[in-house]
Scaffold this motif. Structure first.
Motif, PDB file in Angstrom:
ATOM      1  N   LEU A  90      24.812  34.011  -1.068  1.00 34.83           N
ATOM      2  CA  LEU A  90      25.857  34.574  -0.225  1.00 34.83           C
ATOM      3  C   LEU A  90      26.726  35.461  -1.103  1.00 34.83           C
ATOM      4  N   SER A  91      26.788  36.735  -0.781  1.00 34.13           N
ATOM      5  CA  SER A  91      27.523  37.676  -1.622  1.00 34.13           C
ATOM      6  C   SER A  91      29.002  37.304  -1.707  1.00 34.13           C
ATOM      7  N   ARG A  92      29.548  37.378  -2.915  1.00 37.31           N
ATOM      8  CA  ARG A  92      30.966  37.124  -3.197  1.00 37.31           C
ATOM      9  C   ARG A  92      31.350  35.668  -2.919  1.00 37.31           C
ATOM     10  N   LYS A  96      29.080  26.742  -5.046  1.00 36.92           N
ATOM     11  CA  LYS A  96      27.836  26.336  -4.399  1.00 36.92           C
ATOM     12  C   LYS A  96      27.502  24.898  -4.746  1.00 36.92           C
ATOM     13  N   LYS A  97      26.654  24.262  -3.903  1.00 37.52           N
ATOM     14  CA  LYS A  97      26.144  22.922  -4.160  1.00 37.52           C
ATOM     15  C   LYS A  97      24.666  22.902  -3.811  1.00 37.52           C
ATOM     16  N   GLU A  98      23.870  22.189  -4.636  1.00 35.58           N
ATOM     17  CA  GLU A  98      22.426  22.144  -4.444  1.00 35.58           C
ATOM     18  C   GLU A  98      21.992  20.719  -4.123  1.00 35.58           C
ATOM     19  N   TRP A  99      20.902  20.606  -3.354  1.00 33.62           N
ATOM     20  CA  TRP A  99      20.292  19.318  -3.037  1.00 33.62           C
ATOM     21  C   TRP A  99      18.828  19.354  -3.428  1.00 33.62           C
ATOM     22  N   GLN A 100      18.292  18.205  -3.879  1.00 31.72           N
ATOM     23  CA  GLN A 100      16.893  18.095  -4.274  1.00 31.72           C
ATOM     24  C   GLN A 100      16.198  17.008  -3.451  1.00 31.72           C
ATOM     25  N   ASN A 101      14.854  17.102  -3.359  1.00 26.82           N
ATOM     26  CA  ASN A 101      14.095  16.032  -2.710  1.00 26.82           C
ATOM     27  C   ASN A 101      13.662  14.996  -3.751  1.00 26.82           C
ATOM     28  N   SER A 102      12.781  14.078  -3.350  1.00 25.05           N
ATOM     29  CA  SER A 102      12.375  13.003  -4.269  1.00 25.05           C
ATOM     30  C   SER A 102      11.548  13.513  -5.435  1.00 25.05           C
ATOM     31  N   ASN A 103      11.016  14.728  -5.329  1.00 30.59           N
ATOM     32  CA  ASN A 103      10.272  15.341  -6.434  1.00 30.59           C
ATOM     33  C   ASN A 103      11.159  16.217  -7.311  1.00 30.59           C
ATOM     34  N   ASN A 104      12.472  16.154  -7.072  1.00 30.88           N
ATOM     35  CA  ASN A 104      13.460  16.965  -7.797  1.00 30.88           C
ATOM     36  C   ASN A 104      13.290  18.466  -7.556  1.00 30.88           C
ATOM     37  N   ASP A 105      12.654  18.827  -6.433  1.00 32.57           N
ATOM     38  CA  ASP A 105      12.602  20.230  -6.019  1.00 32.57           C
ATOM     39  C   ASP A 105      13.877  20.571  -5.253  1.00 32.57           C
ATOM     40  N   ASP A 106      14.404  21.761  -5.486  1.00 36.69           N
ATOM     41  CA  ASP A 106      15.547  22.216  -4.696  1.00 36.69           C
ATOM     42  C   ASP A 106      15.111  22.402  -3.250  1.00 36.69           C
ATOM     43  N   ILE A 107      15.861  21.819  -2.328  1.00 40.56           N
ATOM     44  CA  ILE A 107      15.531  21.958  -0.906  1.00 40.56           C
ATOM     45  C   ILE A 107      16.637  22.651  -0.120  1.00 40.56           C
ATOM     46  N   ALA A 108      17.850  22.688  -0.664  1.00 37.55           N
ATOM     47  CA  ALA A 108      18.954  23.325   0.059  1.00 37.55           C
ATOM     48  C   ALA A 108      20.038  23.730  -0.924  1.00 37.55           C
ATOM     49  N   VAL A 109      20.685  24.854  -0.621  1.00 35.28           N
ATOM     50  CA  VAL A 109      21.849  25.313  -1.372  1.00 35.28           C
ATOM     51  C   VAL A 109      22.902  25.742  -0.363  1.00 35.28           C
ATOM     52  N   TYR A 110      24.121  25.288  -0.570  1.00 40.19           N
ATOM     53  CA  TYR A 110      25.238  25.691   0.287  1.00 40.19           C
ATOM     54  C   TYR A 110      26.224  26.499  -0.540  1.00 40.19           C
ATOM     55  N   ASN A 132       8.586  24.957   3.405  1.00 42.61           N
ATOM     56  CA  ASN A 132       7.188  25.353   3.188  1.00 42.61           C
ATOM     57  C   ASN A 132       7.047  26.390   2.077  1.00 42.61           C
ATOM     58  N   GLY A 133       7.844  26.225   1.020  1.00 46.49           N
ATOM     59  CA  GLY A 133       7.724  27.078  -0.152  1.00 46.49           C
ATOM     60  C   GLY A 133       8.503  28.383  -0.097  1.00 46.49           C
ATOM     61  N   GLU A 134       9.297  28.617   0.962  1.00 48.30           N
ATOM     62  CA  GLU A 134      10.066  29.855   1.074  1.00 48.30           C
ATOM     63  C   GLU A 134      11.510  29.547   1.463  1.00 48.30           C
ATOM     64  N   TRP A 135      12.432  30.300   0.858  1.00 48.54           N
ATOM     65  CA  TRP A 135      13.847  30.139   1.173  1.00 48.54           C
ATOM     66  C   TRP A 135      14.192  30.872   2.463  1.00 48.54           C
ATOM     67  N   THR A 136      15.019  30.244   3.298  1.00 51.81           N
ATOM     68  CA  THR A 136      15.526  30.944   4.478  1.00 51.81           C
ATOM     69  C   THR A 136      16.503  32.026   4.018  1.00 51.81           C
ATOM     70  N   PRO A 137      16.517  33.201   4.664  1.00 47.42           N
ATOM     71  CA  PRO A 137      17.322  34.327   4.170  1.00 47.42           C
ATOM     72  C   PRO A 137      18.811  34.146   4.406  1.00 47.42           C
ATOM     73  N   ILE A 138      19.591  34.821   3.574  1.00 50.04           N
ATOM     74  CA  ILE A 138      21.037  34.951   3.765  1.00 50.04           C
ATOM     75  C   ILE A 138      21.367  36.437   3.721  1.00 50.04           C
ATOM     76  N   ASP A 139      21.885  36.955   4.811  1.00 47.88           N
ATOM     77  CA  ASP A 139      22.257  38.364   4.880  1.00 47.88           C
ATOM     78  C   ASP A 139      23.720  38.456   5.303  1.00 47.88           C
ATOM     79  N   ASP A 140      24.599  38.035   4.402  1.00 45.32           N
ATOM     80  CA  ASP A 140      26.027  38.010   4.726  1.00 45.32           C
ATOM     81  C   ASP A 140      26.822  37.973   3.433  1.00 45.32           C
TER      82      ASP A 140
END
Length: 314
Positions: A90-92, A96-110, A132-140
């Motif tokens: 998110l520009s500017r 931020k805060k990150e969350w991981q799954n049980s495999n320690n993969d990043d699954i969400a960033v706020y 499914n291996g792709e980040w949802t876009p942020i255009d804001d």
């Protein structure tokens, strides 16, 4: 123009909730409570554990923010995690805060905005999810409040001309042409024979052109005129066709134009005017079709007239 009351569709939400529960049962999955963590003045809720294909049934994602328990964790066919690329930002943003799954993969960033700022959709911050291996876009981006009227009908002016308005509560002022006699705002003008710009998916998001020739207010601003927070504001759409001498030839008016938050044209309302029901086929369409790159509900190349929405076109 004053907002009109709209009837919410609560039953759709109930139906979706029931379908999610049926899906979990049919796949043999079990539901459980999401994990709660403190997150500033609210809580984050996270579906974690050995099964990485679980989501919160009220959001469809593995992580969400809420001051109270939002729902249960149910099994989904989606896999959260496995993104090799860095998440979009998110520009500017302020933090931020990150969350991981049980495999320690990043699954969400706020990402959240600084105090007093919001996104263009008036949110304190935005999520991106690895699905499914792709980040949802942020255009804001995080923006300061824009302290001007939303459209020409709210101006205390008597003369037609160019004025600055704020279709988005958070963002920069936009210069538009106002017909103050009818309280209308110019959102699109197409000059016959001109080819100064095209409304492709990438170009249509922001304002382009000039008030003296081809002009489009931008999809983000157009949507902003039709929403105040979570409240929809239907408008009239007035279409003018002009002769080569610049005189108004015919027009069409639709009395209940309603866009959703993505620009999908939900309804046009009733039609009056000499042009007839000329654009009824754009009703029920996305602003930029999935199977093409021509926006204005797939009608841009057909336009031989000027268009306005709750507005005047010349």
């Amino acid at each position: 123009m004053s907002p009109r009351n709209r009837v919410g569709m609560v039953n759709n939400g109930v139906l979706c909730f029931q379908l999610l529960l049926l899906l979990a049962c049919s796949r043999g999955g079990s539901s459980s409570d999401p994990t709660r963590r403190d997150f500033g003045p609210t809580y984050s809720w996270h579906c974690d554990g050995p099964n990485d294909g679980r989501m919160i049934d009220t959001s469809g994602y593995p992580v969400m923010l809420s001051s109270s328990k939002p729902g249960s964790c149910v099994v989904t066919d989606q896999v959260f995690g496995g993104c090799n690329a860095a998440p979009p930002q998110l520009s500017r943003y302020k933090g931020k805060k990150e969350w991981q799954n049980s495999n320690n993969d990043d699954i969400a960033v706020y990402y959240w905005c600084d105090f007093g700022e919001r996104t263009s959709t008036e949110k304190y911050g935005l999520f991106t999810y690895c699905i499914n291996g792709e980040w949802t876009p942020i255009d804001d981006e995080c923006l300061q409040e824009c302290n001007r009227q939303r459209e020409c009908s709210e101006l205390y002016e008597s003369n037609d001309g160019a004025y600055d308005i704020c279709p988005l509560k958070y963002g920069s002022p936009v210069r538009v042409y106002c017909n103050m006699n009818r309280d209308l705002t110019l959102v699109l003008r197409i000059v016959r024979g001109s080819d100064s710009f095209s409304l492709t998916k990438s170009a249509a998001q922001d304002k382009q052109g000039s008030l003296e020739s081809d002009y489009f207010i931008g999809l983000k601003n157009l949507i902003g005129m039709h929403w105040e927070g979570d409240t929809p504001i239907p408008h009239d759409m007035v279409i003018y066709e002009k002769t080569s001498s610049g005189q108004t030839k015919e027009w069409a008016t639709y009395n209940n134009l309603f866009l959703n938050g993505t620009g999908f044209l939900v309804s046009l309302g009733d039609n009056t005017g000499g042009l007839g029901d000329v654009v009824r086929d754009i009703e029920g369409k996305a602003f930029c079709p999935e199977d093409g790159d021509e926006c204005w509900w797939g009608k841009y190349s057909d336009m031989q007239a000027s268009f306005c929405i709750g507005c005047y076109c010349c």
